[in-house]
Design a protein around this motif. Sequence first.
Motif, mmCIF file in Angstrom:
data_model
loop_
_atom_site.group_PDB
_atom_site.id
_atom_site.type_symbol
_atom_site.label_atom_id
_atom_site.label_comp_id
_atom_site.label_asym_id
_atom_site.label_seq_id
_atom_site.Cartn_x
_atom_site.Cartn_y
_atom_site.Cartn_z
ATOM 1 N N ASP A 19 17.676 13.976 4.877
ATOM 2 C CA ASP A 19 16.468 13.489 5.560
ATOM 3 C C ASP A 19 16.662 12.028 5.950
ATOM 4 O O ASP A 19 17.408 11.298 5.282
ATOM 5 N N PRO A 20 15.996 11.575 7.015
ATOM 6 C CA PRO A 20 16.045 10.147 7.347
ATOM 7 C C PRO A 20 15.500 9.323 6.191
ATOM 8 O O PRO A 20 14.584 9.752 5.481
ATOM 9 N N THR A 27 15.341 2.527 9.513
ATOM 10 C CA THR A 27 15.487 3.960 9.250
ATOM 11 C C THR A 27 16.868 4.408 9.701
ATOM 12 O O THR A 27 17.349 4.003 10.756
ATOM 13 N N PHE A 28 17.509 5.271 8.894
ATOM 14 C CA PHE A 28 18.784 5.838 9.316
ATOM 15 C C PHE A 28 18.979 7.189 8.634
ATOM 16 O O PHE A 28 18.317 7.505 7.629
ATOM 17 N N GLY A 140 11.644 6.967 0.295
ATOM 18 C CA GLY A 140 11.442 6.070 1.425
ATOM 19 C C GLY A 140 10.024 6.172 1.981
ATOM 20 O O GLY A 140 9.219 7.013 1.573
ATOM 21 N N ILE A 141 9.714 5.286 2.913
ATOM 22 C CA ILE A 141 8.395 5.282 3.546
ATOM 23 C C ILE A 141 8.211 6.573 4.343
ATOM 24 O O ILE A 141 9.071 6.946 5.140
ATOM 25 N N GLN A 142 7.096 7.254 4.097
ATOM 26 C CA GLN A 142 6.827 8.556 4.705
ATOM 27 C C GLN A 142 5.849 8.447 5.883
ATOM 28 O O GLN A 142 5.111 7.467 5.997
#
Length: 371
Positions: A19-20, A27-28, A140-142
């Motif tokens: 997932d990113p 973001t990657f 991570g930020i969703q």
Amino acid sequence: MTIPIKQLKLHKLKMRLNDPFTTSFGTFQDKEFFITEAIDDNGNRGFGESVAFSSPWYSEETVQTNLHIMEDFLIKILQENEIKHPDDVSNLFSSIRRNNMAKSALEGAIWDLYAKQKKIPLAQALGGTKKEIDVGISIGIQPTIEDLLNMIDHYVQEGYKRVKIKIKPGWDIDVLREVRSHYPDLPIMADANSAYTLNDIKHLQTFDELNLMMIEQPLEHDDIVDHAKLQAALKTPICLDESIHSLDDSKKAVQLESCKIINIKIGRVGGLTEAKRIHDFCKEQGIAVWCGGMLEAGVGRAHNIALTTLPQFILPGDTAGSSRYWEKDIIQPEVIVENGIIKVPDKPGIGYEIDDEALDEFAVDVKTFNF
């Protein structure tokens, strides 16, 4: 006795995360990195992993700068000097300023090679004693709070011991309150990746109501002084990450009372030798430490597991199972988490076998250096 090295290889890999991954700085999903391989005359193979990203988000280092420093400086130092113990590598590399992730990638391969030559687990070579380690998860930020809650629920059911939530201005206190209301007893930490300043003190003080384990690196990536001012104003423990590159940094942070917890990342501090030194100092000072993650593939993950067997790693680290990040890893067996626990392998070296087919599959380049 020396550690004989016949050949050293740099395998440049490109692997896609499941997932990113989003933090306050970007973001990657595709990750490029190096697997370093040190080979001796008896066919022993030691492996390390670089953790720098393709862009200089986390630090000034990148995949490309790692290659430059390893190829043009560090490998030449190794070729020209005798190594009796992996600790020697850190001293030999001291003539090169910073570039800790490049140094760590090579030093890690030599530590693994040394442990295999001694026929002992890397954890034992480092002085670790734990047979299993507790691990947490980093999220991570969703896109939405609902997405975040669903993800947390999934990992809580899998038994992870704590949850780290990435935050940034505009995605912080309201999100954390919502998570806390759903999970009143869950160990939660917030990772800011340097997204705030001292102007945000009053805002950050509102985090004290949430009974967080810690807030990680809220201020500038290279700061120790301002974090001391912030820690004095907060009940919530501050954990330093990006600010700590060495034992000296750790000593300054403790002297200034800039934090109550330190995140030790092998790549950030220049390798296992310096990581051990920081651990030993924090143990003397009663400062809790934990092992941070850099979205490593299996080799780097195995090094993190070995380091975490040292006694002062009393908080769950970021070393989640391979399947959390990768559809297919480059080690066999893959790292498996059961009820928030990883069993430490007892085979020589990192304790996992390299999947050479996977290594070839993901490789985009290989460079070989003879000794």
